[in-house]
Design a protein around this motif. Structure first.
Motif, mmCIF file in Angstrom:
data_model
loop_
_atom_site.group_PDB
_atom_site.id
_atom_site.type_symbol
_atom_site.label_atom_id
_atom_site.label_comp_id
_atom_site.label_asym_id
_atom_site.label_seq_id
_atom_site.Cartn_x
_atom_site.Cartn_y
_atom_site.Cartn_z
ATOM 1 N N THR A 1 12.073 -10.541 -0.336
ATOM 2 C CA THR A 1 12.210 -9.457 -1.303
ATOM 3 C C THR A 1 13.690 -9.158 -1.501
ATOM 4 O OG1 THR A 1 11.860 -7.085 -1.640
ATOM 5 C CG2 THR A 1 11.823 -7.850 0.619
ATOM 6 N N ALA B 1 12.664 -0.702 -6.588
ATOM 7 C CA ALA B 1 11.295 -1.136 -6.328
ATOM 8 C C ALA B 1 10.406 0.056 -5.997
ATOM 9 C CB ALA B 1 11.275 -2.144 -5.178
ATOM 10 N N LEU C 1 7.944 -6.773 -6.173
ATOM 11 C CA LEU C 1 9.112 -7.636 -5.975
ATOM 12 C C LEU C 1 9.063 -8.379 -4.642
ATOM 13 C CD1 LEU C 1 11.942 -5.287 -7.323
ATOM 14 C CD2 LEU C 1 10.559 -6.969 -8.569
ATOM 15 N N THR C 2 7.873 -8.510 -4.073
ATOM 16 C CA THR C 2 7.750 -9.066 -2.723
ATOM 17 C C THR C 2 6.856 -10.294 -2.692
ATOM 18 O OG1 THR C 2 8.018 -6.858 -1.765
ATOM 19 C CG2 THR C 2 7.072 -8.549 -0.352
ATOM 20 N N CYS D 1 12.790 -4.187 5.664
ATOM 21 C CA CYS D 1 12.402 -4.413 4.263
ATOM 22 C C CYS D 1 12.178 -3.100 3.528
ATOM 23 C CB CYS D 1 11.119 -5.242 4.186
ATOM 24 S SG CYS D 1 11.210 -6.846 4.972
#
Length: 525
Positions: A373, A197, A348-349, A316
Protein backbone atom coordinates in the motif's frame (compact mmCIF):
# COMPACT_ATOMS: atom_id res chain seq x y z
CA UNK A 1 -1.99 13.62 -9.31
CA UNK A 2 1.46 14.09 -7.83
CA UNK A 3 2.02 12.86 -4.29
CA UNK A 4 1.74 15.51 -1.60
CA UNK A 5 3.14 15.58 1.90
CA UNK A 6 1.10 14.82 4.98
CA UNK A 7 1.92 18.32 6.21
CA UNK A 8 0.58 20.00 3.04
CA UNK A 9 -2.52 17.79 2.82
CA UNK A 10 -3.59 18.31 6.43
CA UNK A 11 -3.00 22.04 6.72
CA UNK A 12 -4.53 22.80 3.34
CA UNK A 13 -7.62 20.95 4.55
CA UNK A 14 -7.73 22.81 7.87
CA UNK A 15 -7.66 26.15 6.06
CA UNK A 16 -11.07 25.44 4.52
CA UNK A 17 -12.93 25.88 7.81
CA UNK A 18 -13.30 28.86 10.15
CA UNK A 19 -16.44 29.27 12.24
CA UNK A 20 -17.24 25.58 12.63
CA UNK A 21 -16.40 24.01 16.01
CA UNK A 22 -13.28 21.89 15.68
CA UNK A 23 -12.57 20.37 19.09
CA UNK A 24 -14.49 19.88 22.31
CA UNK A 25 -13.00 18.46 25.48
CA UNK A 26 -15.87 16.55 27.07
CA UNK A 27 -14.69 16.83 30.68
CA UNK A 28 -14.04 20.60 30.62
CA UNK A 29 -16.73 21.44 28.04
CA UNK A 30 -14.18 23.66 26.29
CA UNK A 31 -14.76 24.12 22.56
CA UNK A 32 -12.55 25.83 19.98
CA UNK A 33 -13.31 26.63 16.35
CA UNK A 34 -11.17 25.74 13.37
CA UNK A 35 -9.96 29.36 13.21
CA UNK A 36 -8.87 29.22 16.84
CA UNK A 37 -7.32 25.80 16.33
CA UNK A 38 -5.16 27.14 13.49
CA UNK A 39 -4.18 30.17 15.57
CA UNK A 40 -3.17 28.00 18.52
CA UNK A 41 -1.24 25.59 16.31
CA UNK A 42 0.62 28.44 14.62
CA UNK A 43 1.40 30.09 17.97
CA UNK A 44 2.75 26.83 19.40
CA UNK A 45 4.68 26.07 16.21
CA UNK A 46 6.26 29.53 16.31
CA UNK A 47 7.60 28.87 19.79
CA UNK A 48 8.82 25.43 18.75
CA UNK A 49 10.70 26.98 15.83
CA UNK A 50 12.38 29.33 18.29
CA UNK A 51 13.41 26.25 20.28
CA UNK A 52 15.10 24.87 17.18
CA UNK A 53 12.35 22.54 15.92
CA UNK A 54 12.56 22.12 12.16
CA UNK A 55 12.59 19.46 9.46
CA UNK A 56 14.64 16.48 10.60
CA UNK A 57 14.16 17.10 14.32
CA UNK A 58 12.30 14.58 16.47
CA UNK A 59 9.74 15.86 18.97
CA UNK A 60 8.11 13.51 21.49
CA UNK A 61 4.58 14.42 22.59
CA UNK A 62 3.43 12.92 25.91
CA UNK A 63 0.03 14.49 26.65
CA UNK A 64 -3.23 12.79 27.74
CA UNK A 65 -6.35 13.01 25.57
CA UNK A 66 -7.13 16.74 25.38
CA UNK A 67 -7.31 19.73 23.07
CA UNK A 68 -3.65 20.38 23.95
CA UNK A 69 -2.70 16.94 22.68
CA UNK A 70 -4.12 17.77 19.25
CA UNK A 71 -2.68 21.30 19.18
CA UNK A 72 0.89 20.30 20.02
CA UNK A 73 0.93 17.29 17.71
CA UNK A 74 -0.27 19.52 14.87
CA UNK A 75 2.26 22.19 15.83
CA UNK A 76 5.13 19.71 15.43
CA UNK A 77 3.81 18.75 12.00
CA UNK A 78 3.45 22.45 11.17
CA UNK A 79 7.19 22.78 11.71
CA UNK A 80 7.85 19.89 9.31
CA UNK A 81 9.47 17.93 12.15
CA UNK A 82 8.99 14.28 13.13
CA UNK A 83 6.28 13.58 15.71
CA UNK A 84 7.09 10.85 18.25
CA UNK A 85 3.65 10.23 19.85
CA UNK A 86 3.79 8.67 23.32
CA UNK A 87 0.89 7.00 25.11
CA UNK A 88 0.44 8.48 28.59
CA UNK A 89 -0.79 5.06 29.75
CA UNK A 90 2.62 3.48 29.16
CA UNK A 91 4.71 2.54 32.18
CA UNK A 92 7.89 4.37 33.10
CA UNK A 93 10.15 1.62 31.77
CA UNK A 94 8.51 1.70 28.34
CA UNK A 95 8.76 5.51 28.16
CA UNK A 96 12.42 5.39 29.18
CA UNK A 97 13.20 2.83 26.49
CA UNK A 98 11.44 4.79 23.74
CA UNK A 99 13.13 8.07 24.69
CA UNK A 100 16.58 6.50 24.59
CA UNK A 101 15.81 4.79 21.29
CA UNK A 102 14.17 7.73 19.49
CA UNK A 103 16.49 10.37 21.00
CA UNK A 104 14.05 13.29 20.62
CA UNK A 105 15.56 16.75 20.79
CA UNK A 106 12.36 18.17 22.28
CA UNK A 107 9.80 16.54 24.59
CA UNK A 108 6.39 18.13 25.15
CA UNK A 109 4.68 16.60 28.18
CA UNK A 110 1.74 16.93 30.57
CA UNK A 111 1.82 13.82 32.76
CA UNK A 112 2.88 13.70 36.39
CA UNK A 113 3.90 10.04 36.54
CA UNK A 114 6.51 10.32 33.78
CA UNK A 115 8.37 13.40 35.07
CA UNK A 116 11.14 11.36 36.72
CA UNK A 117 11.72 9.31 33.54
CA UNK A 118 11.80 12.38 31.29
CA UNK A 119 14.02 14.34 33.68
CA UNK A 120 16.42 11.39 33.89
CA UNK A 121 16.63 11.27 30.08
CA UNK A 122 17.25 15.02 29.89
CA UNK A 123 20.02 14.83 32.50
CA UNK A 124 21.58 11.85 30.74
CA UNK A 125 21.67 13.52 27.30
CA UNK A 126 22.17 17.07 28.56
CA UNK A 127 19.90 20.08 28.93
CA UNK A 128 21.69 21.83 26.07
CA UNK A 129 20.73 18.95 23.76
CA UNK A 130 17.24 18.08 25.02
CA UNK A 131 14.53 20.65 25.77
CA UNK A 132 11.54 19.49 27.82
CA UNK A 133 8.39 21.57 27.52
CA UNK A 134 5.90 21.41 30.37
CA UNK A 135 2.38 22.16 29.15
CA UNK A 136 0.36 24.31 31.61
CA UNK A 137 -3.20 23.64 32.66
CA UNK A 138 -2.77 20.07 33.90
CA UNK A 139 -2.03 20.88 37.54
CA UNK A 140 1.55 19.64 37.33
CA UNK A 141 4.49 21.19 39.19
CA UNK A 142 7.26 20.86 36.62
CA UNK A 143 10.96 20.81 37.61
CA UNK A 144 12.92 24.00 37.03
CA UNK A 145 14.84 22.22 34.26
CA UNK A 146 11.67 22.16 32.12
CA UNK A 147 10.67 24.96 29.78
CA UNK A 148 7.21 26.43 30.36
CA UNK A 149 5.35 27.03 27.13
CA UNK A 150 2.13 28.96 27.09
CA UNK A 151 0.28 29.39 23.81
CA UNK A 152 0.12 33.11 23.16
CA UNK A 153 -2.50 34.38 20.76
CA UNK A 154 -0.35 36.62 18.65
CA UNK A 155 1.09 36.56 15.18
CA UNK A 156 3.39 33.62 14.70
CA UNK A 157 5.90 32.79 12.00
CA UNK A 158 4.95 34.01 8.55
CA UNK A 159 6.51 30.95 6.99
CA UNK A 160 7.01 27.51 8.51
CA UNK A 161 9.49 24.93 7.21
CA UNK A 162 8.14 22.77 4.38
CA UNK A 163 8.75 19.06 4.69
CA UNK A 164 9.65 17.03 1.62
CA UNK A 165 8.06 13.76 0.54
CA UNK A 166 10.89 11.63 1.94
CA UNK A 167 11.12 13.32 5.33
CA UNK A 168 9.86 11.29 8.30
CA UNK A 169 6.47 12.61 9.41
CA UNK A 170 5.94 10.30 12.37
CA UNK A 171 7.96 7.84 14.41
CA UNK A 172 5.40 5.68 16.17
CA UNK A 173 6.40 2.91 18.53
CA UNK A 174 4.92 -0.55 18.52
CA UNK A 175 6.08 -3.81 20.01
CA UNK A 176 7.11 -7.20 18.73
CA UNK A 177 8.15 -10.66 19.75
CA UNK A 178 11.36 -9.41 21.37
CA UNK A 179 9.35 -7.44 23.92
CA UNK A 180 11.07 -4.16 23.08
CA UNK A 181 9.13 -1.48 21.18
CA UNK A 182 10.07 -0.77 17.57
CA UNK A 183 10.05 2.69 16.06
CA UNK A 184 7.90 2.63 12.91
CA UNK A 185 8.85 5.39 10.47
CA UNK A 186 6.25 6.90 8.16
CA UNK A 187 7.39 9.32 5.49
CA UNK A 188 5.52 12.48 4.60
CA UNK A 189 4.61 10.74 1.33
CA UNK A 190 3.28 7.59 3.02
CA UNK A 191 1.45 9.33 5.84
CA UNK A 192 -0.12 11.72 3.37
CA UNK A 193 -1.30 8.71 1.37
CA UNK A 194 -2.65 7.20 4.59
CA UNK A 195 -4.71 10.31 5.30
CA UNK A 196 -6.00 10.35 1.73
CA UNK A 197 -6.90 6.66 1.85
CA UNK A 198 -8.66 7.16 5.17
CA UNK A 199 -10.73 9.98 3.67
CA UNK A 200 -11.85 7.65 0.90
CA UNK A 201 -12.58 4.70 3.14
CA UNK A 202 -14.41 6.71 5.80
CA UNK A 203 -16.47 9.49 4.16
CA UNK A 204 -17.31 12.30 6.60
CA UNK A 205 -18.26 15.95 6.08
CA UNK A 206 -18.36 19.17 8.07
CA UNK A 207 -21.71 18.31 9.64
CA UNK A 208 -20.40 15.17 11.33
CA UNK A 209 -19.74 14.98 15.05
CA UNK A 210 -17.11 12.39 15.93
CA UNK A 211 -16.50 11.12 19.48
CA UNK A 212 -13.14 9.70 20.59
CA UNK A 213 -12.77 7.89 23.90
CA UNK A 214 -9.63 5.81 23.31
CA UNK A 215 -6.04 7.17 23.35
CA UNK A 216 -5.80 9.48 20.34
CA UNK A 217 -2.18 8.56 19.73
CA UNK A 218 -3.35 4.95 19.18
CA UNK A 219 -5.46 3.71 16.26
CA UNK A 220 -7.92 6.56 16.83
CA UNK A 221 -5.27 9.14 15.89
CA UNK A 222 -5.43 8.58 12.14
CA UNK A 223 -9.23 8.78 12.21
CA UNK A 224 -9.03 12.00 14.24
CA UNK A 225 -6.75 13.62 11.66
CA UNK A 226 -9.06 12.36 8.96
CA UNK A 227 -12.03 13.95 10.81
CA UNK A 228 -10.29 17.32 11.05
CA UNK A 229 -9.39 17.19 7.36
CA UNK A 230 -13.14 17.16 6.59
CA UNK A 231 -14.18 19.85 9.06
CA UNK A 232 -15.89 17.51 11.55
CA UNK A 233 -16.64 18.54 15.11
CA UNK A 234 -14.37 16.30 17.19
CA UNK A 235 -15.26 15.43 20.78
CA UNK A 236 -12.47 14.07 23.00
CA UNK A 237 -12.97 12.10 26.21
CA UNK A 238 -10.00 11.85 28.54
CA UNK A 239 -11.01 8.29 29.37
CA UNK A 240 -13.87 5.97 28.52
CA UNK A 241 -16.88 5.76 30.85
CA UNK A 242 -19.91 3.96 29.38
CA UNK A 243 -22.57 6.13 31.03
CA UNK A 244 -20.82 9.35 30.05
CA UNK A 245 -20.25 8.06 26.54
CA UNK A 246 -23.93 7.24 25.99
CA UNK A 247 -25.03 10.52 27.52
CA UNK A 248 -22.77 12.51 25.16
CA UNK A 249 -24.09 10.63 22.14
CA UNK A 250 -27.61 11.43 23.23
CA UNK A 251 -27.20 15.12 24.14
CA UNK A 252 -24.69 16.16 21.47
CA UNK A 253 -26.21 14.04 18.69
CA UNK A 254 -22.92 12.32 17.88
CA UNK A 255 -22.83 10.80 14.39
CA UNK A 256 -19.65 8.69 14.46
CA UNK A 257 -17.20 7.18 16.87
CA UNK A 258 -14.20 4.86 17.06
CA UNK A 259 -14.02 2.13 19.71
CA UNK A 260 -12.36 -1.19 20.46
CA UNK A 261 -14.38 -4.38 21.06
CA UNK A 262 -14.14 -4.19 24.86
CA UNK A 263 -15.84 -0.78 24.72
CA UNK A 264 -18.66 -2.20 22.56
CA UNK A 265 -19.26 -4.81 25.26
CA UNK A 266 -19.47 -2.10 27.95
CA UNK A 267 -21.88 -0.09 25.80
CA UNK A 268 -24.12 -3.12 25.32
CA UNK A 269 -24.31 -3.59 29.09
CA UNK A 270 -25.03 0.11 29.65
CA UNK A 271 -27.75 0.18 26.98
CA UNK A 272 -29.48 -2.77 28.66
CA UNK A 273 -29.57 -0.94 31.99
CA UNK A 274 -30.84 2.42 30.76
CA UNK A 275 -32.66 3.63 27.68
CA UNK A 276 -30.65 6.12 25.60
CA UNK A 277 -31.49 7.86 22.35
CA UNK A 278 -28.58 6.94 20.07
CA UNK A 279 -30.46 7.42 16.83
CA UNK A 280 -28.00 10.11 15.67
CA UNK A 281 -25.20 7.55 15.34
CA UNK A 282 -24.47 6.63 11.72
CA UNK A 283 -21.06 4.99 12.12
CA UNK A 284 -19.46 2.92 14.85
CA UNK A 285 -15.94 2.17 13.67
CA UNK A 286 -14.12 -0.50 15.61
CA UNK A 287 -10.78 -2.21 15.39
CA UNK A 288 -7.47 -2.85 17.19
CA UNK A 289 -8.44 -6.40 18.12
CA UNK A 290 -10.78 -9.19 16.99
CA UNK A 291 -14.35 -9.26 18.27
CA UNK A 292 -16.85 -11.87 19.37
CA UNK A 293 -19.43 -12.40 16.62
CA UNK A 294 -22.05 -13.19 19.25
CA UNK A 295 -21.52 -9.90 21.09
CA UNK A 296 -21.36 -7.96 17.83
CA UNK A 297 -24.71 -9.44 16.80
CA UNK A 298 -26.09 -8.23 20.13
CA UNK A 299 -24.65 -4.76 19.53
CA UNK A 300 -26.11 -4.75 16.04
CA UNK A 301 -29.56 -5.28 17.48
CA UNK A 302 -29.11 -2.35 19.89
CA UNK A 303 -27.44 0.22 17.64
CA UNK A 304 -28.53 -0.89 14.20
CA UNK A 305 -26.58 -1.58 10.97
CA UNK A 306 -23.93 1.09 11.55
CA UNK A 307 -20.79 -0.91 12.28
CA UNK A 308 -17.55 -0.72 10.27
CA UNK A 309 -14.51 -2.77 11.19
CA UNK A 310 -10.97 -1.87 10.23
CA UNK A 311 -7.90 -4.08 10.19
CA UNK A 312 -4.64 -2.25 10.30
CA UNK A 313 -1.23 -2.13 11.88
CA UNK A 314 1.10 0.68 12.90
CA UNK A 315 3.25 -0.19 9.90
CA UNK A 316 0.32 0.32 7.50
CA UNK A 317 -1.75 2.89 9.42
CA UNK A 318 -5.34 1.62 9.46
CA UNK A 319 -5.87 0.82 5.80
CA UNK A 320 -5.34 -2.90 5.21
CA UNK A 321 -8.87 -4.35 5.17
CA UNK A 322 -12.30 -3.39 6.36
CA UNK A 323 -15.69 -4.92 6.95
CA UNK A 324 -18.30 -2.45 5.66
CA UNK A 325 -21.74 -1.68 7.06
CA UNK A 326 -23.23 -3.69 4.20
CA UNK A 327 -20.99 -6.62 5.10
CA UNK A 328 -22.24 -6.46 8.68
CA UNK A 329 -25.86 -6.41 7.49
CA UNK A 330 -25.26 -9.39 5.20
CA UNK A 331 -23.64 -11.28 8.07
CA UNK A 332 -26.50 -10.46 10.42
CA UNK A 333 -29.09 -11.68 7.89
CA UNK A 334 -27.30 -14.63 6.31
CA UNK A 335 -23.92 -15.69 7.73
CA UNK A 336 -22.61 -14.75 11.17
CA UNK A 337 -19.23 -16.27 10.30
CA UNK A 338 -18.53 -13.15 8.21
CA UNK A 339 -18.44 -11.14 11.45
CA UNK A 340 -15.33 -13.09 12.46
CA UNK A 341 -13.49 -11.75 9.43
CA UNK A 342 -11.69 -8.43 9.06
CA UNK A 343 -13.31 -7.77 5.69
CA UNK A 344 -11.82 -7.25 2.25
CA UNK A 345 -8.78 -5.25 1.12
CA UNK A 346 -9.07 -1.47 1.22
CA UNK A 347 -9.08 0.62 -1.96
CA UNK A 348 -5.33 1.30 -2.15
CA UNK A 349 -4.20 -2.00 -0.64
CA UNK A 350 -3.07 -5.31 -2.11
CA UNK A 351 -2.97 -8.43 0.08
CA UNK A 352 -1.14 -11.71 -0.51
CA UNK A 353 -1.06 -14.83 1.65
CA UNK A 354 2.34 -16.50 1.53
CA UNK A 355 4.03 -19.58 2.91
CA UNK A 356 7.35 -19.74 4.79
CA UNK A 357 9.22 -19.48 1.48
CA UNK A 358 7.38 -16.32 0.45
CA UNK A 359 5.31 -18.12 -2.19
CA UNK A 360 1.58 -17.50 -2.60
CA UNK A 361 -0.50 -20.20 -0.95
CA UNK A 362 -3.30 -22.04 -2.71
CA UNK A 363 -6.81 -20.54 -2.61
CA UNK A 364 -8.62 -20.96 0.72
CA UNK A 365 -5.37 -21.99 2.43
CA UNK A 366 -3.82 -20.05 5.36
CA UNK A 367 -0.67 -18.02 4.92
CA UNK A 368 1.16 -15.01 6.31
CA UNK A 369 -0.54 -11.75 5.35
CA UNK A 370 1.69 -9.59 3.15
CA UNK A 371 0.53 -6.07 2.33
CA UNK A 372 1.42 -3.52 -0.35
CA UNK A 373 0.00 0.00 0.00
CA UNK A 374 1.23 3.59 -0.52
CA UNK A 375 0.67 4.03 3.22
CA UNK A 376 3.24 1.44 4.26
CA UNK A 377 6.05 2.40 6.62
CA UNK A 378 9.56 3.02 5.28
CA UNK A 379 10.98 0.76 8.00
CA UNK A 380 11.99 0.48 11.64
CA UNK A 381 14.11 3.22 13.18
CA UNK A 382 17.70 2.10 13.77
CA UNK A 383 16.72 -1.53 13.05
CA UNK A 384 17.93 -2.45 9.55
CA UNK A 385 17.76 -6.13 10.51
CA UNK A 386 14.05 -6.03 11.32
CA UNK A 387 13.38 -3.76 8.37
CA UNK A 388 14.99 -6.19 5.95
CA UNK A 389 12.99 -9.06 7.44
CA UNK A 390 9.57 -7.39 7.36
CA UNK A 391 9.81 -5.16 4.26
CA UNK A 392 10.67 -6.97 1.06
CA UNK A 393 10.19 -5.85 -2.56
CA UNK A 394 7.53 -3.32 -1.62
CA UNK A 395 5.59 -5.78 0.55
CA UNK A 396 5.18 -5.65 4.31
CA UNK A 397 5.00 -9.05 6.00
CA UNK A 398 2.63 -8.63 8.93
CA UNK A 399 3.30 -11.74 10.97
CA UNK A 400 -0.44 -12.44 11.02
CA UNK A 401 -1.65 -15.73 9.55
CA UNK A 402 -4.75 -15.15 7.44
CA UNK A 403 -7.11 -17.11 5.26
CA UNK A 404 -9.54 -15.94 2.58
CA UNK A 405 -12.92 -17.64 2.53
CA UNK A 406 -14.89 -18.43 -0.62
CA UNK A 407 -16.50 -14.99 -0.60
CA UNK A 408 -13.18 -13.16 -0.41
CA UNK A 409 -13.34 -12.19 3.26
CA UNK A 410 -10.04 -12.23 5.11
CA UNK A 411 -9.95 -14.14 8.40
CA UNK A 412 -7.05 -13.91 10.85
CA UNK A 413 -6.56 -17.40 12.24
CA UNK A 414 -3.33 -17.13 14.21
CA UNK A 415 -0.36 -14.88 14.85
CA UNK A 416 3.04 -15.78 13.63
CA UNK A 417 4.47 -13.27 16.05
CA UNK A 418 4.36 -14.05 19.73
CA UNK A 419 2.04 -11.20 20.70
CA UNK A 420 -1.20 -10.85 22.67
CA UNK A 421 -3.87 -8.23 21.90
CA UNK A 422 -5.82 -7.50 25.07
CA UNK A 423 -8.46 -4.78 25.04
CA UNK A 424 -6.93 -3.23 21.95
CA UNK A 425 -3.42 -3.00 23.44
CA UNK A 426 -0.42 -4.98 22.27
CA UNK A 427 1.08 -7.08 25.06
CA UNK A 428 4.52 -8.51 24.46
CA UNK A 429 4.96 -11.84 26.25
CA UNK A 430 8.74 -11.59 26.32
CA UNK A 431 8.51 -8.35 28.31
CA UNK A 432 6.06 -9.86 30.83
CA UNK A 433 8.33 -12.90 31.15
CA UNK A 434 11.39 -10.69 31.63
CA UNK A 435 9.71 -8.94 34.55
CA UNK A 436 8.35 -12.09 36.24
CA UNK A 437 11.68 -13.88 35.91
CA UNK A 438 13.19 -11.18 38.13
CA UNK A 439 11.08 -12.47 41.04
CA UNK A 440 13.28 -14.36 43.47
CA UNK A 441 10.82 -17.26 43.78
CA UNK A 442 10.28 -17.89 40.05
CA UNK A 443 12.43 -20.46 38.25
CA UNK A 444 10.90 -20.00 34.79
CA UNK A 445 7.68 -18.80 33.22
CA UNK A 446 5.76 -18.40 29.97
CA UNK A 447 3.22 -15.77 29.01
CA UNK A 448 0.33 -16.67 26.70
CA UNK A 449 -2.99 -15.20 25.60
CA UNK A 450 -6.18 -16.99 26.61
CA UNK A 451 -9.79 -16.27 25.54
CA UNK A 452 -11.65 -13.57 27.45
CA UNK A 453 -15.20 -12.39 26.79
CA UNK A 454 -14.45 -8.70 27.39
CA UNK A 455 -10.77 -8.24 26.56
CA UNK A 456 -10.63 -10.56 23.58
CA UNK A 457 -7.54 -12.14 25.06
CA UNK A 458 -6.34 -12.06 28.65
CA UNK A 459 -2.71 -12.14 29.69
CA UNK A 460 -2.04 -15.50 31.33
CA UNK A 461 1.21 -16.43 33.04
CA UNK A 462 2.31 -20.04 33.60
CA UNK A 463 5.04 -20.09 36.25
CA UNK A 464 7.36 -22.70 37.73
CA UNK A 465 8.61 -21.81 41.21
CA UNK A 466 12.07 -22.48 42.55
CA UNK A 467 12.38 -25.65 44.58
CA UNK A 468 11.02 -25.26 48.09
CA UNK A 469 9.45 -21.85 47.42
CA UNK A 470 5.80 -20.89 47.78
CA UNK A 471 4.11 -17.91 46.17
CA UNK A 472 0.58 -16.64 45.64
CA UNK A 473 -1.04 -15.29 42.49
CA UNK A 474 -1.64 -11.98 44.23
CA UNK A 475 2.05 -11.64 45.08
CA UNK A 476 3.13 -12.05 41.46
CA UNK A 477 0.39 -9.74 40.18
CA UNK A 478 1.44 -6.99 42.61
CA UNK A 479 5.07 -7.54 41.60
CA UNK A 480 4.13 -6.90 37.96
CA UNK A 481 1.93 -3.90 38.77
CA UNK A 482 4.92 -2.10 40.24
CA UNK A 483 7.06 -2.69 37.16
CA UNK A 484 4.99 -2.33 34.00
CA UNK A 485 1.87 -0.86 32.39
CA UNK A 486 -1.46 -2.06 33.82
CA UNK A 487 -2.62 -3.75 30.61
CA UNK A 488 0.51 -5.95 30.62
CA UNK A 489 -0.13 -7.28 34.13
CA UNK A 490 -1.29 -10.95 34.03
CA UNK A 491 -5.00 -11.46 34.64
CA UNK A 492 -4.52 -15.17 35.28
CA UNK A 493 -1.57 -17.01 36.86
CA UNK A 494 -1.14 -20.78 36.81
CA UNK A 495 1.56 -22.56 38.81
CA UNK A 496 3.06 -25.73 37.31
CA UNK A 497 5.93 -28.00 38.28
CA UNK A 498 7.36 -27.89 34.74
CA UNK A 499 6.76 -26.38 31.30
CA UNK A 500 6.44 -28.34 28.03
CA UNK A 501 9.43 -28.01 25.72
CA UNK A 502 9.88 -28.40 21.97
CA UNK A 503 12.38 -30.75 20.39
CA UNK A 504 15.01 -28.01 20.44
CA UNK A 505 14.42 -27.19 24.09
CA UNK A 506 12.27 -24.08 23.75
CA UNK A 507 9.12 -23.59 25.80
CA UNK A 508 6.24 -24.99 23.75
CA UNK A 509 3.67 -22.21 23.95
CA UNK A 510 1.39 -23.92 21.48
CA UNK A 511 1.05 -26.78 23.93
CA UNK A 512 0.33 -24.32 26.75
CA UNK A 513 -2.31 -22.52 24.71
CA UNK A 514 -4.02 -25.62 23.38
CA UNK A 515 -6.29 -26.43 26.40
CA UNK A 516 -7.66 -22.90 26.43
CA UNK A 517 -8.45 -22.84 22.72
CA UNK A 518 -9.96 -26.32 22.34
CA UNK A 519 -12.88 -26.17 19.93
CA UNK A 520 -12.08 -22.64 18.78
CA UNK A 521 -12.15 -22.03 15.02
CA UNK A 522 -9.13 -19.75 15.28
CA UNK A 523 -6.31 -19.12 17.74
CA UNK A 524 -7.23 -15.48 18.40
CA UNK A 525 -10.42 -14.33 20.12
Amino acid sequence: MDAITFQAFLFTSLNKFDRQPALTCVETNETITYKTLREQVDAAASQLVRLGVQVGKRVAVLIPNSIENVVYNLAVSRCGATVVPLNDKLGMKEIEFILRDAEPQVIIMATQKHIASVLSYQQEIGKQTVTVVGVPGFGIDYPEEFYRMKIEHKKGCDVFPDASLDDVAILSYTGGTTGTPKGVMHSQRGFGASLMASCMEYPYDDRDKVLFCTPIIHAAGVLLQRSLASGCHVYIMKAFHPQQFMQIVQTERITSTFVVPTIIYRLIDEAKQKNYDVSSLRNINYGSSPISSERLKEAFEIFGPIFRQQYGMTECSIVIARLTKSDHFFAYEHNLEVLKSCGKPCMLTQIRLVDDKGQDVQPLQPGEIAVKTPSVSIGYYNRPDLTAEAFQDGWFFTGDIGQFDEQGYLHIVERKKDMIISGGFNVYPAEVERIVNQHSKVAMCACIGIPHNDWGEAVCLVAVLREGETCTKEELIEFCKQRTASYMVPKEIIFETSLPLTMVGKIDKKALRKPFWEGAARLVN
